[in-house]
Enzyme design. Sequence first.
Site, mmCIF file in Angstrom:
data_model
loop_
_atom_site.group_PDB
_atom_site.id
_atom_site.type_symbol
_atom_site.label_atom_id
_atom_site.label_comp_id
_atom_site.label_asym_id
_atom_site.label_seq_id
_atom_site.Cartn_x
_atom_site.Cartn_y
_atom_site.Cartn_z
ATOM 1 N N HIS A 72 -27.537 -50.323 74.581
ATOM 2 C CA HIS A 72 -26.207 -50.212 73.993
ATOM 3 C C HIS A 72 -26.144 -51.040 72.712
ATOM 4 O O HIS A 72 -26.474 -52.224 72.720
ATOM 5 C CB HIS A 72 -25.139 -50.692 74.975
ATOM 6 C CG HIS A 72 -24.736 -49.647 75.974
ATOM 7 N ND1 HIS A 72 -23.500 -49.629 76.577
ATOM 8 C CD2 HIS A 72 -25.407 -48.577 76.452
ATOM 9 C CE1 HIS A 72 -23.422 -48.594 77.396
ATOM 10 N NE2 HIS A 72 -24.576 -47.942 77.341
ATOM 11 N N TYR A 200 -13.497 -52.635 77.268
ATOM 12 C CA TYR A 200 -12.727 -53.720 77.856
ATOM 13 C C TYR A 200 -11.287 -53.551 77.372
ATOM 14 O O TYR A 200 -11.038 -53.573 76.158
ATOM 15 C CB TYR A 200 -13.268 -55.079 77.399
ATOM 16 C CG TYR A 200 -14.671 -55.381 77.881
ATOM 17 C CD1 TYR A 200 -14.886 -56.167 79.004
ATOM 18 C CD2 TYR A 200 -15.791 -54.896 77.194
ATOM 19 C CE1 TYR A 200 -16.171 -56.462 79.446
ATOM 20 C CE2 TYR A 200 -17.081 -55.179 77.637
ATOM 21 C CZ TYR A 200 -17.254 -55.957 78.755
ATOM 22 O OH TYR A 200 -18.534 -56.239 79.192
ATOM 23 N N PRO A 292 -17.171 -61.978 85.601
ATOM 24 C CA PRO A 292 -18.012 -60.897 85.085
ATOM 25 C C PRO A 292 -17.607 -60.388 83.712
ATOM 26 O O PRO A 292 -18.307 -59.555 83.134
ATOM 27 C CB PRO A 292 -17.841 -59.796 86.142
ATOM 28 C CG PRO A 292 -16.525 -60.081 86.784
ATOM 29 C CD PRO A 292 -16.363 -61.575 86.769
ATOM 30 N N LYS A 296 -22.488 -62.231 82.183
ATOM 31 C CA LYS A 296 -23.425 -63.348 82.098
ATOM 32 C C LYS A 296 -24.106 -63.723 83.409
ATOM 33 O O LYS A 296 -25.069 -64.489 83.400
ATOM 34 C CB LYS A 296 -22.701 -64.589 81.550
ATOM 35 C CG LYS A 296 -22.263 -64.443 80.111
ATOM 36 C CD LYS A 296 -23.441 -64.208 79.199
ATOM 37 C CE LYS A 296 -23.031 -63.689 77.859
ATOM 38 N NZ LYS A 296 -24.058 -62.862 77.226
ATOM 39 N N TYR A 384 -22.628 -62.087 73.348
ATOM 40 C CA TYR A 384 -22.692 -60.986 74.295
ATOM 41 C C TYR A 384 -24.134 -60.550 74.518
ATOM 42 O O TYR A 384 -24.571 -60.295 75.656
ATOM 43 C CB TYR A 384 -21.859 -59.815 73.792
ATOM 44 C CG TYR A 384 -21.559 -58.765 74.855
ATOM 45 C CD1 TYR A 384 -20.351 -58.782 75.538
ATOM 46 C CD2 TYR A 384 -22.476 -57.751 75.176
ATOM 47 C CE1 TYR A 384 -20.066 -57.832 76.517
ATOM 48 C CE2 TYR A 384 -22.205 -56.819 76.147
ATOM 49 C CZ TYR A 384 -20.998 -56.862 76.810
ATOM 50 O OH TYR A 384 -20.726 -55.918 77.776
#
Length: 389
Positions: A72, A200, A292, A296, A384
């Site tokens: 991704h 998100y 979550p 991580k 990220y």
Amino acid sequence: MRTQVAIIGGGPSGLLLSQLLNRAGIETVVLERQSRAHVLSRIRAGVLERCTVDLLNQAGAGARMQREGYPHDGCYLSSDQKMIRVDFQEACGHTVMVYGQTEVTRDLYDAQDALGATHIHGVENVVLHDLKGAAPSVTWDKDGESFRLECDFIAGCDGFHGVSRRSIPDNMRREYEKVYPFGWLGVLSETPPVRDELIYANHPRGFALASMRNPMLSRYYIQVPLSDKAEDWSDDAFWTELKARLPQDVAADLVTGASIEKSIAPLRSFVSEPLRWGALFLCGDAAHIVPPTGAKGLNLATSDVHYLSQGLLAHYNDNDPSGLDSYSQKALARIWKAMRFSWSVTTMMHRFPEHSEYDRQMQRVELDMLATDPTARKLFAENYTGTPL
């Protein structure tokens, strides 16, 4: 029985550590309370940082991930019907891999079997002995018999509820914890993902996440009160609520179906220090838990394994204790950075019971910075995709 490194816990961190050490000629024994089938039935997240991908390849357990995983290049954050895309490649030059933790565990088991590594499942009443002395050992019961394993070192990879962390005396252990006032209701469904990248969503009704495992397996989450139970939510109620929290154009494309797994996970941040007590080294969830939101959990476990395996290799190959002596300090430095990122994203994307209009305005500002400020996107993308080991 005798081995060089006893590993308590047969999840991904214990298996990966065993794999790296056995490939280097260091003997291990992995002790696991549950059966292999039970370990493989656990549904967990599957966003792998670049360092985790590299470590699995180094361990000889990354071939199927490379074939079947999904790189991704970015992710979306939504608020007020707006979609903000953070392009990881553009912002920091790195990517992540979407590949389920269950599949990572399966690949590690297969790699361990190929090496003939020793795994003992179904152990009970595990006790760690002489951790500060010259003869550390582990005892346990299985099928009505008692066993002892002598070793040089013990790796505690047995999770938050395991025996390893509790084997460090209370007066020598410092714990930091933040419990969030909500959980994630997650549904796994054999449906195509609504988008090719994770979404998100910040919404007045609460947080939502749209993610995936493969082209016909999707994982969706919504924020719910801690008082809710999974059985309180029908599939129809879940899909209705999820659609309400996603942007309208995304919700219109959502394919729904029967859930094949449904559960609620509470959110907490937790760190225990130190990570070393004599011959004992804590790895993964035995030492830390992260919400979550920032993806991580597994990635921090693999970075722990990296530092510990490097320390053990230096000890056995070069008689160099420095890697083991610095393990706790190195691992904790990366852990706390990940804690900050996970906390910041959780705070930015969720609705808290105590939030005022001021707090919600701060969320809008944070999201607007990601939409308009290249520096903010770079910082988000670097965290990220994973800070360097």
